[in-house]
Design a protein around this motif. Structure first.
Motif, short mmCIF file in Angstrom:
data_model
loop_
_atom_site.label_atom_id
_atom_site.label_comp_id
_atom_site.label_asym_id
_atom_site.label_seq_id
_atom_site.Cartn_x
_atom_site.Cartn_y
_atom_site.Cartn_z
N ALA A 110 48.25 29.75 -33.97
CA ALA A 110 47.13 29.87 -34.58
C ALA A 110 46.02 30.78 -33.94
N PHE A 111 45.71 31.81 -34.79
CA PHE A 111 44.52 32.61 -34.20
C PHE A 111 43.25 32.23 -34.75
N LEU A 112 42.39 31.47 -33.92
CA LEU A 112 41.28 30.69 -34.54
C LEU A 112 39.99 31.85 -34.63
N VAL A 113 39.42 32.03 -35.64
CA VAL A 113 38.27 32.69 -35.87
C VAL A 113 37.03 31.81 -36.58
N LEU A 114 37.32 30.51 -36.29
CA LEU A 114 36.28 29.70 -37.01
C LEU A 114 34.90 29.45 -36.07
N HIS A 115 33.89 29.40 -36.76
CA HIS A 115 32.55 29.46 -36.15
C HIS A 115 31.75 28.15 -36.57
N GLY A 116 31.43 27.27 -35.36
CA GLY A 116 30.73 25.99 -35.69
C GLY A 116 31.40 24.81 -36.27
N GLY A 117 31.00 23.69 -36.45
CA GLY A 117 31.55 22.60 -37.04
C GLY A 117 32.67 22.19 -36.17
N TRP A 118 33.56 21.54 -36.93
CA TRP A 118 35.02 21.01 -36.13
C TRP A 118 35.71 22.27 -36.06
N GLY A 119 35.59 23.36 -36.42
CA GLY A 119 36.57 24.43 -36.05
C GLY A 119 36.19 25.06 -34.69
N GLU A 120 35.11 24.69 -34.15
CA GLU A 120 34.73 25.09 -32.88
C GLU A 120 34.53 24.06 -31.76
N ASN A 121 34.40 22.81 -32.23
CA ASN A 121 33.95 21.74 -31.41
C ASN A 121 35.11 20.94 -30.68
N GLY A 122 36.32 21.41 -30.77
CA GLY A 122 37.54 20.71 -30.18
C GLY A 122 38.17 20.01 -31.63
N GLY A 123 37.70 19.83 -32.60
CA GLY A 123 38.33 19.05 -33.72
C GLY A 123 39.72 19.80 -34.12
N VAL A 124 39.68 20.92 -34.54
CA VAL A 124 41.03 21.64 -34.87
C VAL A 124 41.79 21.95 -33.88
N GLN A 125 41.10 22.21 -32.77
CA GLN A 125 41.99 22.43 -31.49
C GLN A 125 43.04 21.06 -31.01
N GLY A 126 42.38 20.02 -31.34
CA GLY A 126 43.31 18.59 -31.12
C GLY A 126 44.27 18.68 -32.46
N MET A 127 44.01 18.85 -33.59
CA MET A 127 44.86 18.73 -34.58
C MET A 127 45.87 19.65 -34.25
N LEU A 128 45.75 20.82 -33.71
CA LEU A 128 46.81 21.87 -33.57
C LEU A 128 47.60 21.31 -32.36
N GLU A 129 47.13 20.70 -31.44
CA GLU A 129 47.90 20.20 -30.33
C GLU A 129 48.63 18.97 -30.51
N VAL A 130 48.27 18.03 -31.60
CA VAL A 130 49.10 17.20 -32.15
C VAL A 130 50.44 17.77 -33.01
N MET A 131 49.99 18.80 -33.65
CA MET A 131 51.07 19.37 -34.28
C MET A 131 51.93 20.36 -33.50
N GLY A 132 51.63 20.75 -32.31
CA GLY A 132 52.47 21.30 -31.53
C GLY A 132 52.26 22.92 -31.62
N ILE A 133 51.15 23.16 -32.10
CA ILE A 133 51.07 24.90 -32.31
C ILE A 133 50.13 25.36 -31.35
N PRO A 134 50.54 26.39 -30.58
CA PRO A 134 49.71 26.94 -29.93
C PRO A 134 48.48 27.73 -30.53
N TYR A 135 47.56 27.87 -29.63
CA TYR A 135 46.08 28.43 -30.55
C TYR A 135 45.29 29.27 -29.46
N THR A 136 44.57 30.17 -30.18
CA THR A 136 44.06 31.06 -29.28
C THR A 136 42.59 30.55 -28.72
N GLY A 137 41.86 30.92 -27.39
CA GLY A 137 40.70 30.34 -27.04
C GLY A 137 40.80 29.02 -26.42
N SER A 138 39.64 28.42 -26.29
CA SER A 138 39.46 27.31 -25.61
C SER A 138 40.15 26.14 -25.99
N GLY A 139 40.51 24.77 -24.99
CA GLY A 139 41.32 23.88 -25.24
C GLY A 139 40.08 22.69 -25.89
#
Length: 303
Positions: free
Chosen positions: A56-85
């Motif tokens: 996943a190339f994350l280009v979400l700004h603000g909200g759960w797109g940038e506060n770790g929410g989506v990042q946590g979901m992607l980790e549960v799904m086993g999908i690597p993503y750009t940017g911070s954890g």
């Protein structure tokens, strides 16, 4: 490898995110990547499953797109993503937590006070040691959403009402007059910086995203030793929060060359007027090579 560019979201920065996402999507396509654009809504998990993306190339700004929410979901799904954890994203999105981490690491920040909505509505509310002018900002928003400079009690009241539209905490920060410098960080190095000179009172949402309302000075017109200090502090701030990939660190330099760090943006804008691509150009990156490097850093983390 199938790359999913995830943008949009449901925060107040949705429109900017869609523009950033489209620019990144176009760049990845031109680079030859198998790429799909995913507009992030509450059905994001289902969309990711349907598209069968590998990264996943994350280009979400603000909200759960940038506060770790989506990042946590992607980790549960086993999908690597750009940017911070998850943790770094959550800390950077919370301005109060960010400032406390910075103070622990001896990174200078403007004097500030956190105001809770419940306290503001009660008789216990007082300014204590802070005096006007002040910068009032929501604790959780980006892109200068809900930010105001205030010079009187009446203006403070209006600004706090505005800030509380975005959450139950607001930050009151001493207004520091000086130059606004943004440092770009990629991986573990500072790329350089840009000085922004808004034609409005400050670098507001309107000034950020309206062509012609801000002048950009590359590199900043400041003393060379101060510039080096800014780059060092920018990288230190990035590392203090545990950030990865590309970030943009917002800073101030006052008339006496005192340096202050305001915040770290873990998913900086990637539109034609965005600062990170401008800064990266100082280190020889065009837009496509910057996008490619951000993606490669995410994949490297998985090795």
């Amino acid at each position: 490898m199938r790359v999913g560019v995830i943008a949009g979201g449901i925060s107040s920065e949705r429109e900017v995110s869609l523009k950033s996402g489209q620019a990144v999507f176009n760049a990845l396509r031109e680079l030859g990547f198998n790429t799909v654009f995913i507009d992030a809504g509450t059905d994001l998990c289902e969309k990711i499953k349907q598209e069968k993306i590998d990264v996943a190339f994350l280009v979400l700004h603000g909200g759960w797109g940038e506060n770790g929410g989506v990042q946590g979901m992607l980790e549960v799904m086993g999908i690597p993503y750009t940017g911070s954890g998850v943790l770094a994203s959550a800390l950077a999105m919370d301005k109060e937590a960010t400032k406390k981490i910075f103070l622990y690491h001896s990174i200078p920040v403007p004097p500030f006070k956190t105001v809770y909505k419940s306290d503001y509505l009660s008789s216990a509310f007082s300014l204590q040691s802070l005096s006007f002018p002040l910068v009032v900002k929501p604790a959780h928003e980006g892109s200068s959403v809900g930010v105001n400079i205030v010079r009187s009690e009446k203006e403070l009241d209006e600004a706090l009402k505005e800030a509380f539209k975005y959450g139950n905490r607001a930050i009151l920060e001493k207004y520091i007059e000086g130059k606004e410098i943004h440092i770009g960080v990629l991986g573990n190095r500072a790329l350089g910086g840009v000085e922004v000179r808004p034609k409005k009172e400050f670098y507001s949402y309107e000034a950020k995203y309206t062509k012609g309302l801000t002048d950009y000075i590359l590199p900043p017109e400041i003393d060379a030793s101060v510039y080096e200090k800014l780059k060092e502090l920018g990288l230190k701030a990035h590392q203090a929060l545990g950030c990865k990939g590309a970030t943009r660190v917002d800073m101030l330099v006052d008339e006496k060359n005192n340096v202050y760090v305001l915040e770290v943006n873990t998913i900086p804008g990637m539109t034609e007027t965005s600062l990170l691509p401008k800064i990266a150009s100082l280190s020889g990156y065009d837009f496509k090579s910057l996008v490619k490097e951000i993606l490669e850093l995410a994949l490297k983390d998985e090795e």
